[in-house]
Design a protein around this motif. Structure first.
Motif, mmCIF file in Angstrom:
data_model
loop_
_atom_site.group_PDB
_atom_site.id
_atom_site.type_symbol
_atom_site.label_atom_id
_atom_site.label_comp_id
_atom_site.label_asym_id
_atom_site.label_seq_id
_atom_site.Cartn_x
_atom_site.Cartn_y
_atom_site.Cartn_z
ATOM 1 N N LEU A 137 -3.804 5.026 -12.851
ATOM 2 C CA LEU A 137 -3.059 4.837 -11.622
ATOM 3 C C LEU A 137 -1.765 4.244 -11.685
ATOM 4 N N THR A 138 -1.960 3.254 -12.436
ATOM 5 C CA THR A 138 -0.701 2.048 -12.561
ATOM 6 C C THR A 138 0.383 2.744 -12.976
ATOM 7 N N LEU A 139 0.213 3.551 -14.155
ATOM 8 C CA LEU A 139 1.151 4.261 -14.748
ATOM 9 C C LEU A 139 1.613 5.505 -13.682
ATOM 10 N N PHE A 140 0.860 6.212 -13.359
ATOM 11 C CA PHE A 140 1.207 7.284 -12.287
ATOM 12 C C PHE A 140 1.919 6.828 -11.077
ATOM 13 N N ILE A 141 1.747 5.667 -10.482
ATOM 14 C CA ILE A 141 2.552 5.482 -9.279
ATOM 15 C C ILE A 141 3.859 4.667 -9.774
ATOM 16 N N SER A 142 3.998 4.303 -11.050
ATOM 17 C CA SER A 142 5.355 3.548 -11.440
ATOM 18 C C SER A 142 6.263 4.585 -12.268
ATOM 19 N N PHE A 143 5.527 5.467 -12.824
ATOM 20 C CA PHE A 143 6.495 6.299 -13.586
ATOM 21 C C PHE A 143 7.706 6.909 -13.012
ATOM 22 N N GLU A 173 4.746 10.278 -3.755
ATOM 23 C CA GLU A 173 4.299 10.490 -2.399
ATOM 24 C C GLU A 173 2.936 9.585 -2.075
ATOM 25 N N MET A 174 2.252 9.009 -3.215
ATOM 26 C CA MET A 174 1.078 8.518 -2.974
ATOM 27 C C MET A 174 0.976 7.474 -1.890
ATOM 28 N N THR A 175 2.253 6.444 -1.678
ATOM 29 C CA THR A 175 2.299 5.641 -0.801
ATOM 30 C C THR A 175 2.165 6.355 0.794
ATOM 31 N N LYS A 176 2.231 7.420 0.883
ATOM 32 C CA LYS A 176 2.335 8.090 2.239
ATOM 33 C C LYS A 176 0.680 8.534 2.583
ATOM 34 N N SER A 177 -0.148 8.230 1.637
ATOM 35 C CA SER A 177 -1.595 8.594 2.184
ATOM 36 C C SER A 177 -1.924 7.599 2.628
ATOM 37 N N ASP A 178 -3.425 7.755 3.133
ATOM 38 C CA ASP A 178 -4.327 6.893 4.204
ATOM 39 C C ASP A 178 -4.816 5.919 3.107
ATOM 40 N N GLY A 179 -5.249 6.187 1.864
ATOM 41 C CA GLY A 179 -6.070 5.485 0.827
ATOM 42 C C GLY A 179 -6.315 6.234 -0.289
ATOM 43 N N ILE A 180 -6.571 5.282 -1.294
ATOM 44 C CA ILE A 180 -6.548 6.084 -2.861
ATOM 45 C C ILE A 180 -8.041 5.706 -3.216
ATOM 46 N N LEU A 181 -8.708 6.505 -3.496
ATOM 47 C CA LEU A 181 -10.305 6.304 -4.230
ATOM 48 C C LEU A 181 -10.163 6.514 -5.670
ATOM 49 N N ALA A 236 -3.538 -5.515 -9.291
ATOM 50 C CA ALA A 236 -2.352 -5.315 -9.133
ATOM 51 C C ALA A 236 -1.842 -4.284 -8.283
ATOM 52 N N LEU A 237 -2.739 -3.304 -8.042
ATOM 53 C CA LEU A 237 -2.484 -2.265 -7.308
ATOM 54 C C LEU A 237 -2.625 -2.673 -5.949
ATOM 55 N N ASN A 238 -3.689 -3.579 -5.624
ATOM 56 C CA ASN A 238 -3.835 -3.720 -4.234
ATOM 57 C C ASN A 238 -2.950 -4.950 -3.790
ATOM 58 N N GLY A 239 -2.210 -5.602 -4.789
ATOM 59 C CA GLY A 239 -1.712 -6.981 -4.373
ATOM 60 C C GLY A 239 -0.258 -6.698 -4.021
ATOM 61 N N GLY A 240 0.390 -5.284 -3.935
ATOM 62 C CA GLY A 240 1.633 -5.152 -3.584
ATOM 63 C C GLY A 240 2.611 -5.264 -4.785
ATOM 64 N N ILE A 257 2.936 -3.870 -7.855
ATOM 65 C CA ILE A 257 3.416 -2.466 -8.465
ATOM 66 C C ILE A 257 4.568 -1.601 -7.510
ATOM 67 N N ILE A 258 3.883 -1.339 -6.330
ATOM 68 C CA ILE A 258 4.854 -0.465 -5.506
ATOM 69 C C ILE A 258 4.633 -1.011 -4.012
ATOM 70 N N LEU A 259 5.440 -1.495 -3.353
ATOM 71 C CA LEU A 259 5.511 -1.922 -2.050
ATOM 72 C C LEU A 259 4.818 -0.668 -1.149
ATOM 73 N N GLY A 260 4.020 -0.820 -0.177
ATOM 74 C CA GLY A 260 3.643 0.283 0.707
ATOM 75 C C GLY A 260 2.606 0.900 0.301
ATOM 76 N N LEU A 261 1.904 0.731 -1.098
ATOM 77 C CA LEU A 261 0.882 1.575 -1.555
ATOM 78 C C LEU A 261 -0.412 1.439 -0.550
ATOM 79 N N PRO A 262 -0.966 2.441 -0.181
ATOM 80 C CA PRO A 262 -2.144 2.071 0.662
ATOM 81 C C PRO A 262 -3.319 1.439 -0.132
ATOM 82 N N SER A 263 -4.278 1.203 0.454
ATOM 83 C CA SER A 263 -5.479 0.528 -0.268
ATOM 84 C C SER A 263 -6.118 1.194 -1.347
ATOM 85 N N VAL A 264 -6.414 0.686 -2.629
ATOM 86 C CA VAL A 264 -6.916 1.525 -3.574
ATOM 87 C C VAL A 264 -8.557 1.030 -3.802
ATOM 88 N N THR A 265 -9.455 1.958 -3.581
ATOM 89 C CA THR A 265 -10.833 1.614 -3.426
ATOM 90 C C THR A 265 -11.489 2.042 -4.519
#
Ligand code: BUP
Length: 451
Positions: free
Chosen positions: A141-147, A196-204, A218-222, A224-232
């Motif tokens: 996921l860290t690669l997926f949202i950074s690429f 587009e993941m930042t626009k979702s309500d959460g990532i599981l 890193a994903l939840n600490g903002g 990698i990408i600002l505005g990423l919803p909570s990753v559970t």
């Protein structure tokens, strides 16, 4: 009672975790619908869907009838599963009326990661909260949202992707289509959906805090990408079907003695590589259960086992091994006490299953996210990754080398113990009492409260 729908995508690797998640959600006070794209690409998917809906009559199935594609051709270069995802993506506008017709109105939709960019605008317009289920590792996921942020210029000339606070991901671990100059469906799929993941309500994510703590922080600490919803991290999803007898052959093997060999539902090795693998399994001296796969899509597989691996190899494997060419329930194999190791392509579901059952892994990534998942295997001590083997289909791996690595895995007592520790963490996170069956995973239970 809140109504939740789930929308999986193409391939067993995407469908299986959705079915497990839906089965877990039945423990909560929810009405559950699964929207299944129809037709499926593989026979395995249509069979598991029939089995699932007869096992869980309280879960409703609604089919999303896919439109034929006129203007996209499935080139021989493209993976048929990515092509099928594209077919689903191009039919996703049909979801608007389908979702609005569901009764009672949805409290949330859980969408496969591959459909993020096409489905979010629809749920946004309908005011339905949309959670993305990422069916691979948190590291992937860290690669997926950074690429998408680095794809064009910043990656050029670099050896690795630098993600803040995390170890760089070498480019040689990237899914190969991401490094091609030409446009391809996989590249578009990661670029568009990652953005587009930042626009979702959460990532599981089907993972554990205790095994992917750094990536999750890193994903939840903002960072990698600002505005990423909570990753559970919802925990490793337990099997959803009753255990059945996998194979009488396994019952006759000593505890921990068998290496299980499988490369997932969508990897077809070349005949030459299959024969080297067979040679390695014969040479290693360990017992083995080998699932041979000759075609990427199971519906197209019409050859006999003898045709694929040859009569000579068939004869020599008989002494210590069992070779099959049909679908076996992998969960039932990995949970069998005779199985002591897994030679795996490292699809994320296969790995979560190995973790759940405490089976050590020899990683041989073939394509896609599998090198990144193999790095997780090494990091958590679940097994060994021989990096020099490269991607499947690129370099030929000789039988002798395979035999050596299998011996290294099967003879390693420390790895066996570490794999059991991973299993214990997974079971504890799933809230399983010793000998008990409570499957209300905490993070998931908290999420269901918000619905
Ligand atoms: Br093959 C096979 N029986 O014979 P992955 C696979 N499976 O139950 P993939 C069987 O399919 P992606 C068989 O247990 C796992 O749940 C297996 O998913 C099951 O790999 C699933 O491991 C396969 O994620 O998908 O198929 O390569 O590339 O999407 O990860």
């Amino acid at each position: 009672m809140s109504h939740i729908a789930l929308l999986p995508s193409s391939g067993m690797g995407h469908l299986t975790p959705f079915l497990r998640l839906a089965a877990l959600l039945t423990a909560h006070d929810l009405k559950i619908t699964i929207i299944t794209p129809y037709p499926t690409i593989s026979l395995a998917e249509s069979q598991i869907l029939s089995h699932f809906f007869s096992s869980f009559p309280q879960i409703r199935q609604v089919k999303l009838y896919l439109l034929p594609l006129d203007n996209v051709s499935s080139s021989s270069e493209e993976d048929p599963f990515y092509y099928h995802i594209e077919v689903i993506r191009r039919s996703s506008h049909l979801l608007s009326s389908l979702l609005s017709s569901l009764s009672p109105p949805l409290a949330a939709l859980i969408t496969d990661m591959s459909l993020t960019a096409s489905v979010l605008p629809i749920t946004g317009a309908l005011n339905i909260p949309n959670y993305i289920f990422f069916t691979s590792s948190a590291k992937m996921l860290t690669l997926f949202i950074s690429f998408h942020t680095k794809a064009n210029s910043k990656l050029y000339g670099m050896d690795a992707l630098h993600i803040p606070t995390l170890e760089p991901i070498p480019k040689s671990w990237f899914p190969p289509p991401l490094l091609q100059d030409t446009d391809n469906l996989f590249n578009t799929y990661i670029t568009e959906n990652g953005k587009e993941m930042t626009k979702s309500d959460g990532i599981l994510v089907n993972t554990l805090e205790s095994i992917e703590q750094e990536s999750l922080a890193a994903l939840n600490g903002g960072k990698i990408i600002l505005g990423l919803p909570s990753v559970t991290a919802i925990g490793l999803l337990p099997p959803c079907f009753e255990k059945c007898q996998p194979l009488a052959w396994l019952d006759n093997q000593p505890t921990g003695s068998v290496l299980y060999v499988s490369f997932g539902s969508r990897t077809a090795m070349s005949r030459e590589q299959l024969r080297e693998l067979g040679d390695g399994l014969v040479r290693c001296g360990y017992r083995f259960l080998w699932v041979v796969k000759d075609k990427k899509v199971d519906r197209e597989d019409d050859k006999d086992l003898e045709d694929v691996i040859g009569n000579e190899l068939m004869e020599s494997v008989k002494e210590r091994g069992l070779v099959v060419k049909h679908w076996l329930n992998q969960e039932n194999i990995l949970s069998h006490p005779a199985v002591g190791g897994f030679l795996s392509h490292c699809g994320w579901n296969s790995l979560t299953e190995a973790m759940w059952h405490g089976v050590r892994v020899l990683a041989w990534p073939q394509h896609g996210d599998q090198k990144i998942n193999s790095a997780v295997v090494e990091k958590i001590g679940l097994g060994i990754w021989e990096m020099s083997w490269g991607w499947g289909g690129k370099d030929m791996v000789k039988g002798q080398h395979i035999a050596e690595k299998v011996s290294e895995l099967m003879g390693n007592e420390l790895l066996r113990i570490k794999a059991v520790c991973v299993k214990e963490k997974a079971r504890a996170a799933a809230g399983m009492e010793p000998g008990g069956t409570s499957l209300k995973m905490k993070a998931l239970a908290e999420l269901t409260e918000t619905w």
